[in-house]
Design a protein around this motif. Structure first.
Motif, PDB file in Angstrom:
ATOM      1  N   CYS A  28      -8.995 -17.365  13.971  1.00  0.00           N
ATOM      2  CA  CYS A  28     -10.248 -16.645  13.770  1.00  0.00           C
ATOM      3  C   CYS A  28     -10.027 -15.165  14.045  1.00  0.00           C
ATOM      4  O   CYS A  28      -9.483 -14.790  15.090  1.00  0.00           O
ATOM      5  CB  CYS A  28     -11.310 -17.204  14.716  1.00  0.00           C
ATOM      6  SG  CYS A  28     -12.896 -16.357  14.602  1.00  0.00           S
ATOM      7  N   CYS A  69     -14.376 -21.682  12.463  1.00  0.00           N
ATOM      8  CA  CYS A  69     -13.875 -21.522  13.832  1.00  0.00           C
ATOM      9  C   CYS A  69     -14.663 -22.440  14.759  1.00  0.00           C
ATOM     10  O   CYS A  69     -15.875 -22.282  14.910  1.00  0.00           O
ATOM     11  CB  CYS A  69     -14.032 -20.070  14.281  1.00  0.00           C
ATOM     12  SG  CYS A  69     -13.550 -19.838  15.999  1.00  0.00           S
ATOM     13  N   CYS A  93     -16.260 -20.116  17.945  1.00  0.00           N
ATOM     14  CA  CYS A  93     -17.414 -19.210  17.823  1.00  0.00           C
ATOM     15  C   CYS A  93     -18.273 -19.498  16.601  1.00  0.00           C
ATOM     16  O   CYS A  93     -19.304 -18.860  16.400  1.00  0.00           O
ATOM     17  CB  CYS A  93     -16.954 -17.748  17.803  1.00  0.00           C
ATOM     18  SG  CYS A  93     -16.219 -17.217  16.239  1.00  0.00           S
TER      19      CYS A  93
HETATM   20 ZN   LIG Z   1     -13.934 -17.607  16.309  1.00  0.00          ZN
END
Ligand SMILES: [Zn+2]
Length: 322
Positions: free
Chosen positions: A153, A171, A174
Protein backbone atom coordinates in the motif's frame (compact mmCIF):
# COMPACT_ATOMS: atom_id res chain seq x y z
CA UNK A 1 -0.21 14.19 -42.33
CA UNK A 2 -3.34 13.72 -40.32
CA UNK A 3 -4.60 11.64 -37.45
CA UNK A 4 -5.32 8.07 -38.39
CA UNK A 5 -2.75 7.95 -41.17
CA UNK A 6 -0.30 5.66 -39.40
CA UNK A 7 0.59 2.27 -40.87
CA UNK A 8 -0.12 -0.80 -38.69
CA UNK A 9 1.84 -1.47 -35.49
CA UNK A 10 1.36 -3.93 -32.59
CA UNK A 11 -1.21 -3.37 -29.83
CA UNK A 12 -3.19 -0.91 -31.94
CA UNK A 13 -6.29 -3.08 -32.18
CA UNK A 14 -8.31 -4.13 -29.15
CA UNK A 15 -9.44 -7.65 -29.98
CA UNK A 16 -10.88 -8.90 -26.70
CA UNK A 17 -13.84 -7.81 -24.61
CA UNK A 18 -12.42 -6.99 -21.17
CA UNK A 19 -15.64 -7.99 -19.40
CA UNK A 20 -15.17 -5.21 -16.87
CA UNK A 21 -18.67 -5.79 -15.52
CA UNK A 22 -17.82 -9.42 -14.66
CA UNK A 23 -14.73 -8.83 -12.54
CA UNK A 24 -16.70 -8.85 -9.30
CA UNK A 25 -19.07 -11.64 -10.36
CA UNK A 26 -17.74 -14.65 -8.44
CA UNK A 27 -20.38 -16.98 -9.90
CA UNK A 28 -19.38 -16.09 -13.44
CA UNK A 29 -15.68 -16.40 -12.60
CA UNK A 30 -16.13 -19.84 -11.00
CA UNK A 31 -18.29 -21.11 -13.87
CA UNK A 32 -15.86 -19.84 -16.50
CA UNK A 33 -12.97 -21.46 -14.64
CA UNK A 34 -14.67 -24.88 -14.74
CA UNK A 35 -15.33 -24.61 -18.50
CA UNK A 36 -12.73 -26.64 -20.37
CA UNK A 37 -13.11 -24.28 -23.35
CA UNK A 38 -11.77 -21.40 -21.24
CA UNK A 39 -8.20 -20.48 -22.05
CA UNK A 40 -5.47 -19.38 -19.66
CA UNK A 41 -2.46 -17.28 -20.51
CA UNK A 42 0.42 -17.91 -18.13
CA UNK A 43 3.10 -15.44 -17.06
CA UNK A 44 6.21 -15.94 -14.98
CA UNK A 45 7.61 -12.59 -13.89
CA UNK A 46 7.51 -10.41 -16.99
CA UNK A 47 7.62 -13.35 -19.41
CA UNK A 48 4.78 -15.00 -21.30
CA UNK A 49 4.39 -18.75 -21.71
CA UNK A 50 4.92 -19.49 -25.38
CA UNK A 51 3.70 -22.26 -27.64
CA UNK A 52 6.12 -24.81 -28.96
CA UNK A 53 5.96 -23.20 -32.40
CA UNK A 54 7.29 -19.79 -33.32
CA UNK A 55 5.19 -16.73 -32.59
CA UNK A 56 2.30 -17.82 -30.48
CA UNK A 57 1.24 -17.83 -26.87
CA UNK A 58 0.68 -21.01 -24.91
CA UNK A 59 -3.03 -20.94 -24.03
CA UNK A 60 -4.08 -23.82 -21.81
CA UNK A 61 -7.32 -24.99 -20.22
CA UNK A 62 -7.93 -24.13 -16.55
CA UNK A 63 -7.31 -27.80 -15.71
CA UNK A 64 -3.83 -27.58 -17.24
CA UNK A 65 -3.01 -24.19 -15.75
CA UNK A 66 -0.34 -23.97 -13.05
CA UNK A 67 -1.14 -22.66 -9.57
CA UNK A 68 -0.78 -18.92 -9.19
CA UNK A 69 -2.63 -15.66 -8.93
CA UNK A 70 -5.71 -15.84 -11.19
CA UNK A 71 -7.02 -12.81 -13.06
CA UNK A 72 -9.69 -12.22 -15.70
CA UNK A 73 -8.55 -10.84 -19.05
CA UNK A 74 -11.89 -11.02 -20.87
CA UNK A 75 -13.50 -12.94 -23.70
CA UNK A 76 -13.26 -13.46 -27.44
CA UNK A 77 -16.24 -14.90 -29.32
CA UNK A 78 -17.71 -16.37 -26.14
CA UNK A 79 -14.48 -17.93 -24.88
CA UNK A 80 -13.26 -16.59 -21.55
CA UNK A 81 -9.56 -15.82 -21.09
CA UNK A 82 -7.76 -15.73 -17.77
CA UNK A 83 -4.25 -14.82 -16.75
CA UNK A 84 -2.33 -16.85 -14.18
CA UNK A 85 0.83 -15.35 -12.73
CA UNK A 86 3.19 -17.99 -11.40
CA UNK A 87 6.17 -17.24 -9.22
CA UNK A 88 9.72 -17.32 -10.50
CA UNK A 89 11.29 -20.74 -10.00
CA UNK A 90 13.18 -20.83 -6.70
CA UNK A 91 16.89 -20.20 -7.05
CA UNK A 92 19.38 -22.85 -5.83
CA UNK A 93 19.96 -20.62 -2.78
CA UNK A 94 16.26 -20.68 -1.98
CA UNK A 95 15.40 -17.14 -3.12
CA UNK A 96 13.62 -16.14 -6.26
CA UNK A 97 10.28 -15.03 -4.85
CA UNK A 98 9.42 -12.00 -6.97
CA UNK A 99 6.51 -10.86 -4.86
CA UNK A 100 3.90 -13.57 -5.44
CA UNK A 101 2.54 -15.15 -2.29
CA UNK A 102 4.59 -17.78 -0.53
CA UNK A 103 1.88 -20.42 -0.72
CA UNK A 104 1.93 -20.25 -4.51
CA UNK A 105 5.68 -20.61 -4.54
CA UNK A 106 5.49 -23.61 -2.26
CA UNK A 107 2.80 -25.24 -4.41
CA UNK A 108 4.80 -24.54 -7.51
CA UNK A 109 7.79 -26.33 -6.04
CA UNK A 110 5.82 -29.52 -5.56
CA UNK A 111 4.13 -29.76 -8.92
CA UNK A 112 5.10 -27.26 -11.58
CA UNK A 113 3.29 -27.98 -14.87
CA UNK A 114 5.21 -25.15 -16.51
CA UNK A 115 8.47 -27.08 -16.32
CA UNK A 116 9.85 -27.30 -19.81
CA UNK A 117 7.58 -24.60 -21.19
CA UNK A 118 9.34 -21.87 -23.15
CA UNK A 119 8.80 -18.36 -21.78
CA UNK A 120 9.65 -15.14 -23.57
CA UNK A 121 9.18 -11.40 -23.35
CA UNK A 122 6.43 -9.50 -25.11
CA UNK A 123 9.10 -7.55 -27.01
CA UNK A 124 10.38 -10.83 -28.44
CA UNK A 125 7.05 -12.06 -29.74
CA UNK A 126 4.85 -8.97 -30.28
CA UNK A 127 5.63 -8.68 -33.97
CA UNK A 128 4.53 -12.27 -34.60
CA UNK A 129 1.25 -12.37 -32.68
CA UNK A 130 -2.13 -12.01 -34.36
CA UNK A 131 -4.48 -9.27 -33.15
CA UNK A 132 -6.26 -11.44 -30.58
CA UNK A 133 -3.08 -12.79 -29.00
CA UNK A 134 -1.40 -9.36 -29.11
CA UNK A 135 -4.43 -7.82 -27.45
CA UNK A 136 -4.47 -10.44 -24.67
CA UNK A 137 -0.70 -10.35 -24.25
CA UNK A 138 -0.34 -6.60 -23.89
CA UNK A 139 -3.19 -6.58 -21.37
CA UNK A 140 -1.60 -9.45 -19.44
CA UNK A 141 1.89 -7.95 -19.38
CA UNK A 142 0.60 -4.52 -18.33
CA UNK A 143 -1.46 -6.03 -15.53
CA UNK A 144 1.26 -8.41 -14.35
CA UNK A 145 3.85 -5.66 -14.32
CA UNK A 146 1.66 -3.49 -12.13
CA UNK A 147 0.90 -6.29 -9.67
CA UNK A 148 4.55 -7.28 -9.39
CA UNK A 149 5.66 -3.70 -8.84
CA UNK A 150 2.95 -2.71 -6.36
CA UNK A 151 2.77 -5.37 -3.64
CA UNK A 152 2.39 -2.80 -0.86
CA UNK A 153 0.00 0.00 0.00
CA UNK A 154 1.41 3.38 -0.98
CA UNK A 155 -0.43 5.01 1.94
CA UNK A 156 0.44 2.80 4.90
CA UNK A 157 3.01 0.30 3.62
CA UNK A 158 1.02 -2.85 4.39
CA UNK A 159 0.97 -5.77 1.97
CA UNK A 160 -2.03 -5.47 -0.35
CA UNK A 161 -4.29 -8.19 -1.77
CA UNK A 162 -5.58 -8.79 -5.30
CA UNK A 163 -9.24 -7.82 -5.72
CA UNK A 164 -11.88 -7.92 -8.47
CA UNK A 165 -10.19 -10.65 -10.51
CA UNK A 166 -7.03 -8.60 -10.81
CA UNK A 167 -8.58 -5.23 -11.54
CA UNK A 168 -7.29 -3.71 -8.32
CA UNK A 169 -5.54 -4.33 -5.02
CA UNK A 170 -6.94 -3.55 -1.61
CA UNK A 171 -5.15 -2.80 1.61
CA UNK A 172 -6.38 -4.89 4.56
CA UNK A 173 -4.79 -2.46 6.99
CA UNK A 174 -6.17 0.94 5.95
CA UNK A 175 -8.81 -0.08 3.41
CA UNK A 176 -7.28 1.81 0.48
CA UNK A 177 -8.05 0.59 -3.01
CA UNK A 178 -5.31 0.75 -5.61
CA UNK A 179 -5.81 0.55 -9.37
CA UNK A 180 -3.31 -0.19 -12.14
CA UNK A 181 -1.45 2.90 -13.27
CA UNK A 182 -0.34 3.92 -16.71
CA UNK A 183 2.26 6.60 -17.37
CA UNK A 184 1.50 8.80 -20.39
CA UNK A 185 4.44 9.58 -22.65
CA UNK A 186 4.58 11.54 -25.90
CA UNK A 187 6.43 10.44 -29.00
CA UNK A 188 6.57 12.85 -31.91
CA UNK A 189 7.52 13.11 -35.52
CA UNK A 190 8.70 16.68 -36.12
CA UNK A 191 9.02 18.08 -39.64
CA UNK A 192 10.28 21.48 -40.82
CA UNK A 193 9.03 23.76 -43.62
CA UNK A 194 11.03 21.73 -46.16
CA UNK A 195 9.37 18.51 -44.96
CA UNK A 196 12.58 17.25 -43.40
CA UNK A 197 12.19 15.01 -40.37
CA UNK A 198 13.89 15.59 -37.01
CA UNK A 199 15.40 12.46 -35.46
CA UNK A 200 17.59 12.11 -32.41
CA UNK A 201 20.28 9.74 -31.23
CA UNK A 202 19.70 8.51 -27.71
CA UNK A 203 22.85 8.13 -25.61
CA UNK A 204 21.80 4.61 -24.59
CA UNK A 205 21.83 3.39 -28.19
CA UNK A 206 24.53 2.22 -30.57
CA UNK A 207 26.17 4.80 -32.87
CA UNK A 208 24.10 5.54 -35.98
CA UNK A 209 20.75 4.74 -34.33
CA UNK A 210 18.20 7.55 -34.70
CA UNK A 211 14.53 7.73 -33.78
CA UNK A 212 11.68 10.08 -33.03
CA UNK A 213 11.93 12.20 -29.91
CA UNK A 214 9.92 11.10 -26.88
CA UNK A 215 9.39 11.83 -23.21
CA UNK A 216 7.02 11.51 -20.28
CA UNK A 217 4.12 13.86 -19.70
CA UNK A 218 4.73 15.75 -16.46
CA UNK A 219 2.12 16.23 -13.70
CA UNK A 220 -0.40 18.91 -14.62
CA UNK A 221 0.75 18.99 -18.23
CA UNK A 222 -1.21 18.21 -21.40
CA UNK A 223 0.34 15.86 -23.97
CA UNK A 224 0.51 18.71 -26.50
CA UNK A 225 2.42 20.84 -24.00
CA UNK A 226 4.74 17.90 -23.34
CA UNK A 227 5.52 17.63 -27.08
CA UNK A 228 6.55 21.30 -27.23
CA UNK A 229 8.60 21.06 -24.03
CA UNK A 230 10.37 17.79 -24.84
CA UNK A 231 11.39 18.84 -28.37
CA UNK A 232 12.74 22.12 -27.01
CA UNK A 233 14.59 20.43 -24.13
CA UNK A 234 16.13 17.66 -26.22
CA UNK A 235 16.97 19.57 -29.43
CA UNK A 236 16.37 23.30 -28.89
CA UNK A 237 13.81 23.32 -31.70
CA UNK A 238 10.51 25.21 -31.33
CA UNK A 239 7.42 23.45 -32.59
CA UNK A 240 3.86 24.48 -33.37
CA UNK A 241 0.84 22.76 -34.90
CA UNK A 242 0.96 19.69 -32.69
CA UNK A 243 -1.51 17.09 -33.97
CA UNK A 244 -2.48 13.71 -32.53
CA UNK A 245 -1.42 10.71 -34.62
CA UNK A 246 -2.33 7.62 -32.59
CA UNK A 247 -1.40 5.71 -29.45
CA UNK A 248 0.20 2.50 -28.30
CA UNK A 249 0.17 0.74 -24.95
CA UNK A 250 3.83 0.22 -24.02
CA UNK A 251 4.09 -1.90 -20.89
CA UNK A 252 7.88 -1.68 -20.49
CA UNK A 253 7.08 -1.15 -17.70
CA UNK A 254 3.88 0.93 -17.72
CA UNK A 255 3.75 3.58 -20.44
CA UNK A 256 1.06 4.69 -22.82
CA UNK A 257 2.73 6.17 -25.88
CA UNK A 258 0.79 9.09 -27.36
CA UNK A 259 1.98 9.73 -30.91
CA UNK A 260 1.98 13.20 -32.44
CA UNK A 261 2.99 15.00 -35.60
CA UNK A 262 4.43 18.48 -35.09
CA UNK A 263 5.73 21.24 -37.31
CA UNK A 264 8.93 23.07 -36.39
CA UNK A 265 9.01 26.86 -36.35
CA UNK A 266 12.82 26.94 -35.92
CA UNK A 267 15.52 24.61 -37.26
CA UNK A 268 18.70 25.32 -35.25
CA UNK A 269 19.59 22.29 -33.15
CA UNK A 270 21.13 22.33 -29.67
CA UNK A 271 20.91 18.88 -28.10
CA UNK A 272 20.59 18.38 -24.37
CA UNK A 273 23.77 16.28 -24.43
CA UNK A 274 22.54 13.79 -21.87
CA UNK A 275 19.52 11.90 -23.16
CA UNK A 276 19.92 13.06 -26.77
CA UNK A 277 23.55 13.38 -27.83
CA UNK A 278 22.94 14.08 -31.52
CA UNK A 279 19.96 15.22 -33.57
CA UNK A 280 19.59 15.94 -37.27
CA UNK A 281 17.17 16.97 -39.97
CA UNK A 282 16.75 14.17 -42.52
CA UNK A 283 15.38 14.38 -46.06
CA UNK A 284 13.80 11.26 -47.50
CA UNK A 285 16.86 10.89 -49.74
CA UNK A 286 19.11 11.06 -46.66
CA UNK A 287 17.12 8.29 -45.00
CA UNK A 288 17.19 6.06 -48.07
CA UNK A 289 20.88 6.55 -48.79
CA UNK A 290 22.10 6.30 -45.20
CA UNK A 291 19.96 3.32 -44.20
CA UNK A 292 20.98 1.39 -47.31
CA UNK A 293 24.65 2.17 -46.71
CA UNK A 294 24.39 1.10 -43.07
CA UNK A 295 25.27 4.52 -41.61
CA UNK A 296 21.77 5.05 -40.23
CA UNK A 297 19.76 2.59 -38.16
CA UNK A 298 16.07 3.36 -37.61
CA UNK A 299 13.73 1.74 -35.07
CA UNK A 300 12.59 -1.47 -36.68
CA UNK A 301 11.13 -2.69 -33.44
CA UNK A 302 7.49 -3.03 -32.54
CA UNK A 303 7.27 0.60 -31.40
CA UNK A 304 4.95 3.26 -32.80
CA UNK A 305 8.16 5.19 -33.62
CA UNK A 306 8.64 3.11 -36.75
CA UNK A 307 5.05 3.79 -37.81
CA UNK A 308 5.50 7.55 -37.32
CA UNK A 309 8.68 7.61 -39.40
CA UNK A 310 7.14 5.37 -42.08
CA UNK A 311 4.13 7.67 -42.24
CA UNK A 312 6.39 10.66 -42.98
CA UNK A 313 8.61 8.67 -45.38
CA UNK A 314 5.55 7.69 -47.41
CA UNK A 315 6.64 4.15 -48.19
CA UNK A 316 8.11 1.13 -46.49
CA UNK A 317 11.34 2.19 -44.85
CA UNK A 318 14.48 1.16 -46.75
CA UNK A 319 16.50 -1.84 -45.59
CA UNK A 320 20.22 -1.89 -44.96
CA UNK A 321 22.28 -3.47 -47.72
CA UNK A 322 25.27 -3.99 -45.44
ZN1 LIG B 1 -2.90 0.81 3.45
Amino acid sequence: MTSGSLPPFPFRNAAHDRLCERRGDEEFLDTAWTDSATRVLVMRGWDLALGDGEGSLRLVSPQDAPPGERMLLGAVDGTAYFLVIVADPPSPEGGGNDGANAETVATGKIDDPTQGWPFGSLRQVAGRLDDVQASLAVHAVSLTGWHLRHPRCSLCGAETEVASAGESRTCPSCGAQHFPRTDPAVIMLVVDADDRCLLGHNSARAPGWYSTLAGFVEPGESPEQAVVREVKEETGVDVADVGYAGSQPWPFPSSLMLGFFATASTTDIVVDGTEITEARWFTRADVKHEVESGELVLPTTISIAGALITSWYGDDLPASRS
